[in-house]
Design a protein around this motif. Structure first.
Motif, short mmCIF file in Angstrom:
data_model
loop_
_atom_site.label_atom_id
_atom_site.label_comp_id
_atom_site.label_asym_id
_atom_site.label_seq_id
_atom_site.Cartn_x
_atom_site.Cartn_y
_atom_site.Cartn_z
N HIS A 465 0.64 -1.48 -0.10
CA HIS A 465 -0.18 -0.02 0.03
C HIS A 465 0.79 1.30 0.11
CE1 HIS A 465 -3.95 -2.25 1.81
NE2 HIS A 465 -3.64 -2.36 0.30
N GLU A 466 1.88 1.16 0.55
CA GLU A 466 2.73 2.44 0.83
C GLU A 466 4.23 2.34 0.45
OE1 GLU A 466 1.92 4.01 4.66
OE2 GLU A 466 -0.10 3.39 4.73
N VAL A 471 0.68 2.46 -5.46
CA VAL A 471 -0.25 1.71 -4.60
C VAL A 471 -0.72 0.54 -5.26
CG1 VAL A 471 -2.29 1.80 -3.28
CG2 VAL A 471 -1.27 3.98 -3.37
N ILE A 473 -2.80 -2.50 -4.84
CA ILE A 473 -3.98 -3.43 -3.92
C ILE A 473 -4.09 -4.73 -4.27
CG2 ILE A 473 -6.50 -3.20 -3.87
CD1 ILE A 473 -6.54 -0.27 -4.77
N SER A 530 -10.11 -0.90 -3.23
CA SER A 530 -9.23 0.16 -2.45
C SER A 530 -8.30 -0.27 -1.53
CB SER A 530 -10.02 1.46 -1.92
OG SER A 530 -10.88 0.75 -0.90
N THR A 531 -7.33 0.55 -1.03
CA THR A 531 -6.73 -0.01 0.13
C THR A 531 -7.43 -0.30 1.52
OG1 THR A 531 -6.30 2.09 0.83
CG2 THR A 531 -4.47 1.35 -0.53
N SER A 532 -8.60 0.40 1.66
CA SER A 532 -9.43 -0.25 2.70
C SER A 532 -10.28 -1.31 2.41
CB SER A 532 -10.55 1.00 2.95
OG SER A 532 -10.52 1.96 1.82
N ASP A 534 -8.87 -4.02 0.98
CA ASP A 534 -7.84 -4.53 1.42
C ASP A 534 -7.77 -5.04 2.95
OD1 ASP A 534 -6.73 -5.78 -1.09
OD2 ASP A 534 -4.96 -4.62 -1.08
N GLY A 613 -5.64 2.21 8.80
CA GLY A 613 -4.37 2.14 7.62
C GLY A 613 -3.82 0.87 7.99
#
Ligand SMILES: Nc1ncnc2c1ncn2[C@@H]1O[C@H](COP(=O)(O)OP(=O)(O)OP(=O)(O)O)[C@@H](O)[C@H]1O
Ligand SMILES: *[C@@H]1O[C@H](CO)[C@@H](O)[C@H](O)[C@H]1NC(C)=O
Ligand SMILES: *[C@@H]1O[C@H](CO)[C@@H](O)[C@H](O)[C@H]1NC(C)=O
Ligand SMILES: *[C@@H]1O[C@H](CO)[C@@H](O)[C@H](O)[C@H]1NC(C)=O
Ligand SMILES: *[C@@H]1O[C@H](CO)[C@@H](O)[C@H](O)[C@H]1NC(C)=O
Ligand SMILES: *[C@@H]1O[C@H](CO)[C@@H](O)[C@H](O)[C@H]1NC(C)=O
Ligand SMILES: *[C@@H]1O[C@H](CO)[C@@H](O)[C@H](O)[C@H]1NC(C)=O
Ligand SMILES: CC(=O)N[C@H]1CO[C@H](CO)[C@@H](O)[C@@H]1O
Ligand SMILES: [Mg+2]
Length: 694
Positions: A465-466, A471, A473, A530-532, A534, A613
C-alpha cells in the motif's frame, strides 16, 4: 608483288581450299562445336541443344519435326567420275518415348540436298520427305532409319528396327534392332529403351557395301547388323548435307543425340560413350518400377510434410509468447521446456493445489536445483489473461520478505505459467481449517506462530500500500493466499488480482474480484477496490487466524454463521475469549489475542472511512495495547450486503467475479445468476467439531 605477299596469298588460298574440302568432324556434345570443322550445328524445326550439350531433336509433343545438320555441304562424289566416296560415321543417340512401350516415331541419319528438307512431314515420314515425294528419285534423300513404329504403309518389319532408306521411307534393307556381342551372339536391343545407343554407318565406295552397326557400348561390334550392297553414286549428288532428322506423331518420343563423328573416305572414330553428355531424364525402363517409385516418393513426401507440419504445430503450440512488457526489469522468462522438465511434465504427483485460476505444481529447476511452485493459468480461466499481465507487471518488481517472490514466467499459446518460490509449509488455510474430514487433522499452529504470521502479512500489505511508488491493491487477501516458508513466516502470495494505482489517483475498477467473506461491503456495492477493502479482507483474515474458522461457516449455528457478526457480538458481550480457536486449548497470549480481535473488528468496519490504515495495523500488532485502540465501533444498522449475500453461498470460499461496476442489493440478492462463481476449495463436509480435539 613481294615474295612474302605471294607466300601469304598461297597459304591463304590453301587454307580456304582446305576448309572447302572439310570432310572430317567430331562432336563431343553439341555445344562446343565440331573438331576441326564448323563451329556449330544447323538446327531446324524443334531441334535444340541444351546447356549440357545434348541435342534434342524432338520432345514428347505430338507431330514435331527436328533437324540437325552439319552446317556445310560435303563433297560426296567425285565430280569427274561421279562415283560416291566412301564415308564413315558414328553417333550416339537415345530415344525416350512418352509411353515406354510405344515409340513415336524415330530418327534417321540423313544425307540430303538441303539442310531444311522443305515440305517434309512428321510422323511416319520422319521429317525426311512428304507423302507425294516418297520413292521419288529426284529427292536424292538417303537415310538410315531407327524406327520405333511399325508402318504397314512402308512395309516395316516391326516397331524396333533399323533400315536403309533410299528416296523415301520404304526400306531397301532393314533388320530388327540388335547387336553382336564379343562372343558373336546376337542380342536384341530396344531402341526406345531410353539408354544411349551408338550407331556406326560405313560405306565402302569401292566395294559398294553399306554396313550399319549398333551397340549400347563404346566399342564397335565386329559384325554389322546390316550389310547392304548398294551403289550410292546415283542416289547422291556431288555436294550433300549430312545430319539427322526425327519426328513424332500421335505417339511421341524425345530423340536425343550426344555425340557424332564423321569422316569422308576413311573409317571414322568410334565414340567413347562415357565422354559424352548423359541423358537428363531418368530411364523409364519399367512402368511398374516408375509407378512404385512415384508412390514411394509420394508417401515419403506426405510423411515428410506431415512430420514437418506436426513439428511446426508442436513448435507453435509450445512457443513462448513474448510481449513488450515482458522485457521490463524484474523476474526473467523461463522456457516452456524448462518448466515442463522441472515439473516432470506437469504430472499429478507434483500438484500442490487447485486454485481459482488453475493448478499449482511443485517443480525443481534443472539448473539451480531450486524448488519452485509453478502456477499454470489456462485461457479457460474466467478471469482471462489480463489479471496475470497485471500480476506480473506488479509483482515482478516487488520484493519483501513477507511476499511470495515471483521468479519468472512463461507464456505459451494457451497458458500463462508463473514461477514462484516454493513454500514448503503450504498455505495457511490448509493448516487452519480441516477440509478433508477423513484425513489427518492438520498440525496445530501455536499462538506465537499465528501472531507472527499476522504481523508478517500486515507488513507485506503495508509495503504494497505504501512502500512503493505506486499503490498496489492486493484484492485477494485470504488464508489460502498466505503461504508459509521454511521458517514458518507468513508470506502473502497471489497478485493475480493486484492492480496498480498511481498515488493520489482515484482507484477505480471495472471488475469486482475477490472471495466471498473477504469482500468489503462497499466493494460489493460499488465494485471499487481500494486499500481499505484490502484492510477489510485483512481484518477477516485476522479473525480467521484467531478463531480458526472460515469467515462464513455454513455448518455452524445461525448466530455463528458469519464469523464477523459472531465475534462482534461476543466482543460486545465481553466474552471475546469464546471466539479464540478452541484447538489452542487456552494456550495463547491474552493481551495479543485481545489486540488481534479488536484490530480484526476495526479493520472489518462496515464503513471504509472508519477502518485503520495498514501502518496503524502494523503499529498495533508490533506491541500495541488494547487500551490504545480506538473505542470499539458500533455495530452497523444496515449490514452492507455481505450478510444478505451469505445465505446464498454454501462455502465461504467462493470467488466472485463480475464485469459490472456497481452491484446493487437486488443484484446481490439474485447472486446465482448475476455473479459468476467458481468453487476452488473443497467444500467442508463437516463442521468445526470434527477438527476439534476430542
Ligand atoms: N508458492 C507456493 N508454494 C507452495 N504451495 C503453493 C504455492 N502457491 C500456491 N500453492 C498451493 O497451491 C494451492 C492453490 O493456489 P492458488 O493460488 O491457485 O489458489 P488459491 O490461493 O486457493 O485461490 P486464488 O486463485 O484466489 O489465489 C494453494 O492453496 C497452496 O496450497
Ligand atoms: C516441345 O517443344 C515444343 C516446341 O519447342 C514446345 O511448344 C512444347 O511445349 C514442348 N513440349 C514439351 C513437353 O516440352
Ligand atoms: C576422281 O576421278 C578421277 C577419274 O576416275 C580421278 O582421276 C580423280 O583422282 C578422282 N578424284 C578424287 C578426289 O578422288
Ligand atoms: C513435297 O516435297 C517436295 C520437295 O521437297 C515439294 O516440291 C512438294 O511440293 C511437296 N508436296 C507437298 C504436297 O507438300
Ligand atoms: C530402294 O528402294 C527405292 C524405293 O523404295 C527404289 O527406288 C530403289 O531402286 C531401291 N534401291 C535399291 C538399291 O534397292
Ligand atoms: C562391313 O562388314 C563386313 C562384315 O563384317 C566387313 O567385312 C566389311 O569390311 C565392312 N565394311 C565396312 C565399310 O566397314
Ligand atoms: C516447515 O517446513 C520446513 C522445511 O520443509 C520443516 O523443516 C518444518 O518442520 C515445517 N514446519 C512445520 C510447522 O510444518
Ligand atoms: C554462330 C556460328 O558460328 N555460325 C557459323 C555456323 O557454321 C556456318 C558454316 O560453317 C557458318 O557460316 C556460321 O557463321
Ligand atoms: Mg492463491
Amino acid at each position: 608483288m613481294s615474295k612474302r605477299s605471294i607466300l601469304f596469298t598461297l597459304l591463304f588460298s590453301l587454307s580456304l581450299s582446305a576448309a572447302a574440302q572439310q570432310d572430317e568432324f567430331t562432336y563431343i556434345g553439341f555445344s562446343g562445336g565440331a573438331n576441326g570443322g564448323g563451329s556449330n550445328i544447323s538446327l531446324n524445326g524443334v531441334a535444340e541443344v541444351d546447356n549440357s550439350g545434348i541435342l534434342r531433336l524432338t520432345n514428347e509433343t505430338s507431330r514435331l519435326i527436328g533437324h540437325a545438320f552439319y552446317p556445310a555441304a560435303l563433297r560426296f562424289r567425285n565430280a569427274t567420275s561421279g562415283a560416291a566416296f566412301s564415308f564413315s560415321t558414328a553417333f550416339a543417340f537415345a530415344i525416350v518415348p512418352e509411353y515406354p512401350k510405344l515409340g513415336g516415331h524415330g530418327l534417321a541419319f540423313t544425307i540430303a540436298p538441303t539442310k531444311e528438307l522443305p515440305g517434309a512431314l512428321p510422323s511416319q515420314y520422319l521429317g525426311l520427305v512428304n507423302a507425294s515425294d516418297v520413292g521419288n528419285p529426284t529427292n536424292h534423300v538417303f537415310a538410315v532409319e531407327f524406327d520405333t513404329v511399325q508402318d504397314f504403309e512402308f512395309g516395316d518389319i516391326n516397331d524396333n528396327h533399323v533400315g536403309v532408306d533410299i528416296y523415301g521411307l520404304v526400306s531397301n534393307s532393314s533388320a530388327s534392332a540388335a547387336y553382336y556381342g564379343g562372343d558373336g551372339a546376337k542380342k536384341d536391343l530396344n531402341l526406345k529403351g531410353g539408354f544411349t545407343i551408338q550407331a556406326w554407318i560405313d560405306y565402302d565406295g569401292g566395294e559398294k557395301v553399306l554396313n550399319v552397326t549398333i551397340s549400347p557400348f563404346s566399342s564397335k561390334p565386329s559384325t554389322p547388323l546390316l550389310l547392304f550392297r548398294v551403289d550410292l553414286s546415283p542416289v547422291l549428288l556431288d555436294d550433300m548435307f549430312v545430319g539427322f532428322s526425327a519426328s513424332t506423331g500421335l505417339l511421341a518420343s524425345s530423340h536425343y543425340l550426344f555425340g557424332w563423328s564423321f569422316k569422308m573416305k576413311c573409317v571414322s572414330r568410334s565414340l567413347d560413350l562415357s565422354s559424352l553428355p548423359s541423358l537428363p531424364l531418368p530411364k523409364k525402363k519399367n512402368i511398374t518400377l516408375a509407378i512404385a517409385a512415384s508412390i514411394t516418393a509420394f508417401v515419403l513426401l506426405i510423411t515428410a510434410i506431415a512430420a514437418a507440419a506436426a513439428f511446426i504445430f508442436y513448435k507453435i503450440k509450445n512457443a513462448d509468447v513474448i510481449e513488450q512488457w515482458e522485457f521490463s526489469c524484474g523476474p526473467h522468462r523461463f522456457s516452456y521446456e524448462e518448466l515442463k522438465r522441472a515439473t516432470h511434465g506437469f504430472r499429478d504427483r507434483e500438484l500442490l493445489g487447485l486454485g481459482g485460476f488453475g493448478k499449482v505444481y511443485r517443480g525443481t529447476l534443472p539448473g539451480s536445483r531450486a524448488e519452485v511452485a509453478v502456477k499454470r493459468v489456462s485461457h479457460e480461466s474466467r478471469q482471462g489473461i489480463r489479471e496475470f499481465v497485471a500480476e506480473i507487471a506488479s509483482i515482478g518488481r516487488l520484493r519483501h520478505r513477507n511476499l511470495v517472490q515471483l521468479q519468472g514466467w512463461c507464456r505459451r499459446r494457451g497458458d500463462l505459467l508463473l514461477v514462484y518460490d516454493y513454500m514448503p509449509n503450504g498455505s495457511l488455510d490448509k493448516l487452519l481449517f480441516c477440509d478433508d474430514p477423513c484425513g489427518q487433522p492438520p498440525p496445530l499452529i501455536s499462538w506465537p506462530q499465528r501472531f507472527r504470521i499476522l504481523r508478517g502479512v500486515a507488513s507485506a500489505l503495508l509495503y504494497l500500500h505504501e512502500g512503493w511508488e505506486q499503490v498496489v491493491i492486493h484484492r485477494d487477501v485470504k488464508a489460502s493466499n498466505v503461504l508459509l516458508d521454511a521458517e514458518f513466516n507468513g508470506r502473502l502470495g497471489d497478485f493475480g488480482m493486484a492492480k496498480l494505482h498511481d498515488h493520489g489517483a482515484n482507484p477505480s475498477t471495472t471488475r469486482l474480484v475477490g472471495t466471498v467473506g473477504y469482500l468489503a461491503p462497499e466493494l460489493t456495492r460499488t465494485g471499487r477496490a481500494s486499500t481499505s477493502s484490502d484492510v477489510f479482507a485483512f481484518g477477516a483474515l485476522v479473525l480467521e487466524v484467531v478463531c480458526g474458522r472460515r469467515p462464513i461457516e455454513p455448518k455452524a449455528s445461525p448466530e455463528e454463521l458469519v464469523l464477523l457478526d459472531w465475534v462482534r457480538e461476543r466482543w460486545s458481550a465481553g466474552r471475546w475469549a469464546d471466539v479464540v480457536d478452541p484447538r489452542l486449548d487456552g494456550e495463547y497470549e491474552r493481551e495479543e489475542a485481545a489486540v488481534a480481535i479488536k484490530l480484526g473488528l476495526w479493520c472489518s468496519h462496515p464503513s471504509a472511512a472508519a477502518r485503520p490504515g495498514m501502518r496503524e495495523v502494523v503499529r498495533y500488532l508490533d506491541g500495541g495495547d488494547v487500551a490504545e485502540l480506538p473505542p470499539f465501533p458500533r455495530p452497523p444498522e444496515s449490514n452492507g450486503g455481505l450478510d444478505g449475500l451469505a445465505p446464498f453461498y454454501p462455502s465461504s470460499a467462493e470467488k466472485v467475479s463480475t464485469g459490472s461496476t456497481s452491484l446493487g442489493e437486488e443484484a446481490v440478492g439474485s447472486a446465482h445468476s448475476s455473479l459468476s462463481l467458481h468453487s476452488h476449495d473443497p467444500m467442508p463436509e463437516q463442521g468445526l467439531d470434527h477438527c476439534r480435539p476430542p
